[in-house]
Design an enzyme around this catalytic site. Structure first.
Site, mmCIF file in Angstrom:
data_model
loop_
_atom_site.group_PDB
_atom_site.id
_atom_site.type_symbol
_atom_site.label_atom_id
_atom_site.label_comp_id
_atom_site.label_asym_id
_atom_site.label_seq_id
_atom_site.Cartn_x
_atom_site.Cartn_y
_atom_site.Cartn_z
ATOM 1 N N TYR A 155 18.538 -14.650 -46.893
ATOM 2 C CA TYR A 155 17.088 -15.242 -47.502
ATOM 3 C C TYR A 155 16.269 -14.246 -46.913
ATOM 4 O O TYR A 155 16.510 -13.580 -45.991
ATOM 5 C CB TYR A 155 16.777 -16.446 -46.795
ATOM 6 C CG TYR A 155 17.748 -17.593 -47.824
ATOM 7 C CD1 TYR A 155 18.451 -17.245 -49.047
ATOM 8 C CD2 TYR A 155 17.869 -18.946 -47.202
ATOM 9 C CE1 TYR A 155 18.927 -18.386 -49.599
ATOM 10 C CE2 TYR A 155 18.532 -19.950 -47.685
ATOM 11 C CZ TYR A 155 19.004 -19.526 -49.170
ATOM 12 O OH TYR A 155 19.629 -20.729 -49.596
ATOM 13 N N TYR A 212 22.224 -23.120 -44.312
ATOM 14 C CA TYR A 212 21.413 -23.820 -44.916
ATOM 15 C C TYR A 212 21.681 -25.255 -45.540
ATOM 16 O O TYR A 212 20.818 -26.180 -45.195
ATOM 17 C CB TYR A 212 20.567 -23.151 -46.290
ATOM 18 C CG TYR A 212 19.894 -23.842 -47.141
ATOM 19 C CD1 TYR A 212 18.536 -23.643 -47.105
ATOM 20 C CD2 TYR A 212 20.168 -24.275 -48.189
ATOM 21 C CE1 TYR A 212 17.601 -24.375 -47.728
ATOM 22 C CE2 TYR A 212 19.174 -25.294 -49.268
ATOM 23 C CZ TYR A 212 17.906 -25.320 -48.822
ATOM 24 O OH TYR A 212 17.054 -25.954 -49.568
ATOM 25 N N ASP A 219 16.154 -30.226 -52.208
ATOM 26 C CA ASP A 219 16.731 -28.761 -51.896
ATOM 27 C C ASP A 219 16.169 -28.021 -53.339
ATOM 28 O O ASP A 219 16.825 -28.028 -54.194
ATOM 29 C CB ASP A 219 18.221 -28.959 -52.132
ATOM 30 C CG ASP A 219 18.824 -27.394 -52.014
ATOM 31 O OD1 ASP A 219 18.265 -26.498 -51.700
ATOM 32 O OD2 ASP A 219 20.145 -27.489 -52.408
ATOM 33 N N GLU A 247 19.198 -33.423 -60.666
ATOM 34 C CA GLU A 247 19.013 -31.910 -60.727
ATOM 35 C C GLU A 247 18.488 -31.622 -62.153
ATOM 36 O O GLU A 247 18.811 -31.980 -63.210
ATOM 37 C CB GLU A 247 20.429 -31.325 -60.611
ATOM 38 C CG GLU A 247 20.492 -29.710 -61.172
ATOM 39 C CD GLU A 247 19.564 -28.750 -60.465
ATOM 40 O OE1 GLU A 247 18.973 -27.874 -61.326
ATOM 41 O OE2 GLU A 247 19.317 -28.819 -59.218
ATOM 42 N N ASP A 251 23.611 -26.365 -56.975
ATOM 43 C CA ASP A 251 24.918 -25.735 -56.643
ATOM 44 C C ASP A 251 25.919 -26.609 -56.149
ATOM 45 O O ASP A 251 27.063 -26.216 -55.822
ATOM 46 C CB ASP A 251 24.778 -24.736 -55.661
ATOM 47 C CG ASP A 251 23.817 -25.005 -54.382
ATOM 48 O OD1 ASP A 251 24.178 -25.925 -53.685
ATOM 49 O OD2 ASP A 251 22.817 -24.298 -54.132
#
Length: 302
Positions: free
Chosen positions: A241, A67, A161, A112, A92
């Site tokens: 996923y 990913y 993301d 973020e 992350d």
């Protein structure tokens, strides 16, 4: 931890009704309710460390490369000179880690919304959290859509993301609520991103699974085609996923962009030098080869 029975974590969500995915839990590393979402980190039996937000798996150490590398390099290697990159989300640290690897990238800005996710990954998953320590990176904490409204900067590439727009609102995954990333799947967000792209700029956004979310995907493709001259859907295979697959929406302000043929070409040897586990130029091209049912859906968008 939630959805944990006899040492197993089971992921259920209204985003993928009627199915579930389970991982054996060896050790719970971290669990906390932040201002925005429920954060869980655990060590699994076969997938390494796992992060779960509001009951949905965000990454496992075993397959996160498929990913992180694809959402990054499908865009960066389609741009002739991606010097300045904005990451929206990516708490992350994985996308920041990958973006900084690209030799052309000079500056990375990241926004973020949840600082608790950032700190958890820095502490418990340094293989991803290391992305935040790169000197190319400037990190802001806040809502990505609001950041785009306020910033005067222009970027060669914007990568969104985002987690899923809808999350479970009960332990069984039957009821729904908007997640922290809901605003990142709306039409006005894509218009805002265009305004913040430099001439010839490219964006890459998490765009869900063709096996589960065709209506959402085709809606976003249709919306984006009204804004950008070049729009493509691509995908990668990520076993942890839902349905083992997740897609990306790629848009360019440059009408001559051909996402299917990278302008920066990395063979296996070049990819290995950059410590890439998944991405190379062959897999870049293959990401746009759709199964027949999805090709028909994309071709029939009016």
């Amino acid at each position: 931890m939630d959805q944990n029975l006899n040492g197993w974590f089971t992921e259920r969500s209204p985003m993928w009704p009627g199915q579930a995915f389970s991982l054996k839990v060896e050790k719970i590393l971290h669990e906390k309710q932040s201002k925005f979402q429920h954060i869980q980190l655990f060590e699994s039996a076969n997938f390494g460390k796992v992060m779960v937000l509001d009951g949905a798996i965000q990454f496992t150490e075993r397959d996160e490369c498929s990913y992180q590398e694809m959402i990054t390099f499908l865009a960066l290697n389609s741009h002739p000179s991606p010097k300045k990159v904005l990451i929206v989300g990516g708490g992350d640290g994985g996308v920041a880690r990958e973006v900084a690897k690209h030799p052309a990238v000079e500056k990375v800005v990241q926004c973020e919304i949840d600082s608790e996710v950032i700190e958890a990954c820095k502490t418990y998953v340094p293989s991803l959290g290391c992305g935040f320590s790169n000197p190319k990176l400037t990190l802001y904490t806040g809502d990505g859509a609001e950041f785009l409204e306020k910033t005067d900067e222009k970027f060669d590439v914007i990568i969104t993301d985002a987690s899923d727009p809808v999350v479970a609102d009960d332990d069984q995954g039957d009821k729904t609520k908007d997640g922290p990333a809901a605003s990142l799947f709306k039409e006005d967000y894509y218009a805002k991103m265009k305004d913040k792209l430099a001439d010839g700029g490219i964006l890459s956004c998490q765009c869900e699974s063709m096996w589960l979310h065709i209506k959402l995907i085709t809606s976003l493709v249709k919306t984006s085609r009204a804004i950008y001259p070049v729009v493509e859907y691509a995908y990668t295979c990520t076993p942890s996923y839902p349905s083992g697959q997740i897609g990306f929406l790629l848009c360019s302000k440059n009408e001559n962009t051909n996402f299917r043929e990278p302008v920066t070409v990395w063979d296996l040897e070049a990819a290995e030098k950059l410590n890439l586990k998944y991405y190379n130029s062959d897999i870049h091209r293959a990401a746009f080869a759709m199964p027949s049912f999805m090709r028909r859906e994309l071709d029939n968008i009016k």
